[in-house]
Write an enzyme that holds these catalytic residues in place. Structure first.
Site, short mmCIF file in Angstrom:
data_model
loop_
_atom_site.label_atom_id
_atom_site.label_comp_id
_atom_site.label_asym_id
_atom_site.label_seq_id
_atom_site.Cartn_x
_atom_site.Cartn_y
_atom_site.Cartn_z
N SER A 118 0.82 -1.21 0.00
CA SER A 118 0.00 0.00 0.00
C SER A 118 0.85 1.25 0.00
O SER A 118 0.35 2.34 -0.30
CB SER A 118 -0.86 0.04 1.26
OG SER A 118 -1.62 -1.14 1.37
N HIS A 139 -1.27 -2.99 -7.09
CA HIS A 139 -2.01 -2.65 -5.87
C HIS A 139 -3.51 -2.83 -6.10
O HIS A 139 -4.16 -1.95 -6.68
CB HIS A 139 -1.65 -1.20 -5.47
CG HIS A 139 -2.24 -0.77 -4.17
ND1 HIS A 139 -2.45 0.54 -3.85
CD2 HIS A 139 -2.66 -1.49 -3.10
CE1 HIS A 139 -2.97 0.62 -2.64
NE2 HIS A 139 -3.12 -0.59 -2.17
N GLU A 151 -3.94 -0.19 -9.00
CA GLU A 151 -2.95 0.89 -9.10
C GLU A 151 -1.62 0.21 -9.48
O GLU A 151 -1.12 -0.62 -8.72
CB GLU A 151 -2.85 1.60 -7.74
CG GLU A 151 -2.22 2.97 -7.77
CD GLU A 151 -2.21 3.62 -6.38
OE1 GLU A 151 -2.21 2.91 -5.35
OE2 GLU A 151 -2.21 4.86 -6.33
N ASN A 189 -3.29 5.78 -1.24
CA ASN A 189 -3.14 5.96 0.21
C ASN A 189 -2.58 7.31 0.61
O ASN A 189 -2.76 7.75 1.75
CB ASN A 189 -2.33 4.81 0.81
CG ASN A 189 -3.19 3.56 0.87
OD1 ASN A 189 -4.27 3.58 1.45
ND2 ASN A 189 -2.75 2.50 0.23
P1 NAD Z 1 -3.13 -9.72 6.37
O1 NAD Z 1 -2.47 -9.50 7.68
O2 NAD Z 1 -4.62 -9.85 6.32
O3 NAD Z 1 -2.51 -11.03 5.65
C1 NAD Z 1 -1.14 -11.26 5.51
C2 NAD Z 1 -0.89 -12.77 5.37
O4 NAD Z 1 0.49 -12.97 5.08
C3 NAD Z 1 -1.18 -13.56 6.64
O5 NAD Z 1 -2.08 -14.62 6.34
C4 NAD Z 1 0.19 -14.10 7.08
O6 NAD Z 1 0.11 -15.39 7.66
C5 NAD Z 1 0.95 -14.13 5.76
N1 NAD Z 1 2.41 -14.05 5.88
C6 NAD Z 1 3.15 -13.29 6.72
N2 NAD Z 1 4.46 -13.45 6.45
C7 NAD Z 1 4.56 -14.33 5.44
C8 NAD Z 1 5.66 -14.91 4.71
N3 NAD Z 1 6.92 -14.60 4.99
N4 NAD Z 1 5.39 -15.81 3.73
C9 NAD Z 1 4.10 -16.15 3.44
N5 NAD Z 1 3.03 -15.61 4.09
C10 NAD Z 1 3.25 -14.73 5.07
O7 NAD Z 1 -2.64 -8.51 5.44
P2 NAD Z 1 -3.44 -7.81 4.21
O8 NAD Z 1 -4.40 -6.80 4.74
O9 NAD Z 1 -3.91 -8.88 3.27
O10 NAD Z 1 -2.26 -6.97 3.54
C11 NAD Z 1 -1.30 -7.57 2.68
C12 NAD Z 1 -0.65 -6.49 1.83
O11 NAD Z 1 -1.67 -5.87 1.02
C13 NAD Z 1 0.00 -5.36 2.63
O12 NAD Z 1 1.15 -4.93 1.97
C14 NAD Z 1 -1.08 -4.28 2.63
O13 NAD Z 1 -0.55 -2.99 2.81
C15 NAD Z 1 -1.65 -4.47 1.24
N6 NAD Z 1 -3.02 -3.97 1.03
C16 NAD Z 1 -3.98 -4.15 2.00
C17 NAD Z 1 -5.26 -3.69 1.76
C18 NAD Z 1 -6.35 -3.91 2.77
O14 NAD Z 1 -7.43 -3.33 2.61
N7 NAD Z 1 -6.14 -4.73 3.80
C19 NAD Z 1 -5.60 -3.04 0.55
C20 NAD Z 1 -4.61 -2.91 -0.43
C21 NAD Z 1 -3.32 -3.37 -0.17
#
Ligand code: NAD
Length: 283
Positions: A118, A139, A151, A189
């Site tokens: 993000s 993104h 994005e 963001n």
């Molecule tokens: P989340 O915490 O819901 O999920 C992350 C997952 O990654 C978890 O299931 C965890 O077990 C796994 N994980 C952690 N370390 C790992 C590794 N080394 N190898 C494999 N798996 C691993 O997080 P999220 O909200 O899905 O966010 C993920 C990314 O997407 C971030 O960079 C976030 O900024 C981005 N993002 C999030 C949103 C949102 O609305 N949540 C929107 C756009 C982008």
């Protein structure tokens, strides 16, 4: 491109796996946590059922879509034959740097490495690899199966070829890609998080209740969700991590995370994914 690997099966990773599988791609979904893989699969099924009810997906296609998603707990197992890898692990720079080094070593030399970050610099992530021309930001927005935007973020060294391939692929998934340059928070963001942070400050200062703040923004500004409900959907830990990146990288105090946001994260009130954030949710 036929084979896609998605790293991280959390809020975003399951949605990304869903749209690629629905688009006919073979997907390796990789999460170090076996339980997260099970939850991801259940979420994809639930969301596909919802699409069936809305007439967006044929009921007979559901099993085939799910059948295209294979789960793995080790990165090396899932990426060795991938054409594109989309990383969606938590928004922590050091974690992503380490992972991209590992991906660079275990993915085919021709593969594109994309991050769903993000706010973390694509240029800095790419610099950890020997293929910075093939590293890019892809993104997706939450919820991924519903939201049209992707994005597409060009790092300093990202090639035209890589950018064009990811733009084209996004269109094939039925999304609308928008190309932006690498800068903290990109466009989405950079604009969204200060609004969410300001809403949390308003709540902390007792300007209004969470319900009132969200209602003002929904009915007054025509936003489909209020900023606090949106923060709950994104995950309060993710919001805090993004604000930390904006604050440290842009060096401007207007991006300082609200102390109330820190307090909620410290308490483990992370929004929908834990059942409680600024609002409460049934789990
Ligand atoms: P989340 O915490 O819901 O999920 C992350 C997952 O990654 C978890 O299931 C965890 O077990 C796994 N994980 C952690 N370390 C790992 C590794 N080394 N190898 C494999 N798996 C691993 O997080 P999220 O909200 O899905 O966010 C993920 C990314 O997407 C971030 O960079 C976030 O900024 C981005 N993002 C999030 C949103 C949102 O609305 N949540 C929107 C756009 C982008």
């Amino acid at each position: 491109m036929r084979k896609i690997a998605v790293i991280g099966g959390g809020t975003m990773g399951n949605g990304i796996a869903h749209v690629f599988a629905q688009g006919g791609y073979d997907v390796a979904l990789i999460d170090m946590d076996e339980g997260a893989l099970d939850r991801a699969r259940a979420t994809v099924r639930k969301n596909l059922d919802r699409q069936v009810k809305k007439g967006l997906v044929d009921a007979t296609a559901v099993d085939a879509i799910l059948g295209r998603i294979a789960g793995f707990t080790a990165v090396g197992d899932g990426v060795s034959d991938a054409d594109l890898i989309v990383e969606a692990v938590p928004e922590k720079a050091e974690l992503k740097y380490k992972l991209f080094k590992e991906l660079d070593a275990s993915a085919p030399a021709s593969a594109i490495l994309a991050s769903n970050t993000s706010s973390i610099s694509i240029t800095e992530i790419a610099a950890r690899t020997d293929r910075p021309d093939r590293v890019i930001g892809m993104h997706f927005m939450n919820p991924v199966p519903v939201m049209k935007l992707v994005e597409v973020i060009r790092g300093l060294a990202t090639s035209d070829e890589t950018t064009n391939a990811v733009m084209e692929l996004s269109r094939e998934l039925g999304k609308t890609p928008v190309e932006v340059n690498d800068f903290p928070g990109f466009v989405s963001n950079r604009v969204l998080m200060p609004m969410i942070n300001e809403a949390v400050f308003a709540l902390m200062e007792g300007v209004a209740t969470a319900e009132a703040i969200d209602t003002v923004m929904k009915l007054g500004m025509n936003h489909p969700l209020g900023p606090l409900a949106l923060a709950d959907l994104i995950g309060l830990d993710t919001c805090l991590n993004i604000l930390e990146v904006l604050h440290s990288q842009l060096g401007d105090d207007r991006y300082r995370p609200c102390p109330l946001l820190r307090k909620y994260v410290a308490a483990g009130w992370l929004g929908r994914k834990t059942g409680r954030g600024f609002h409460s949710y049934e789990r």
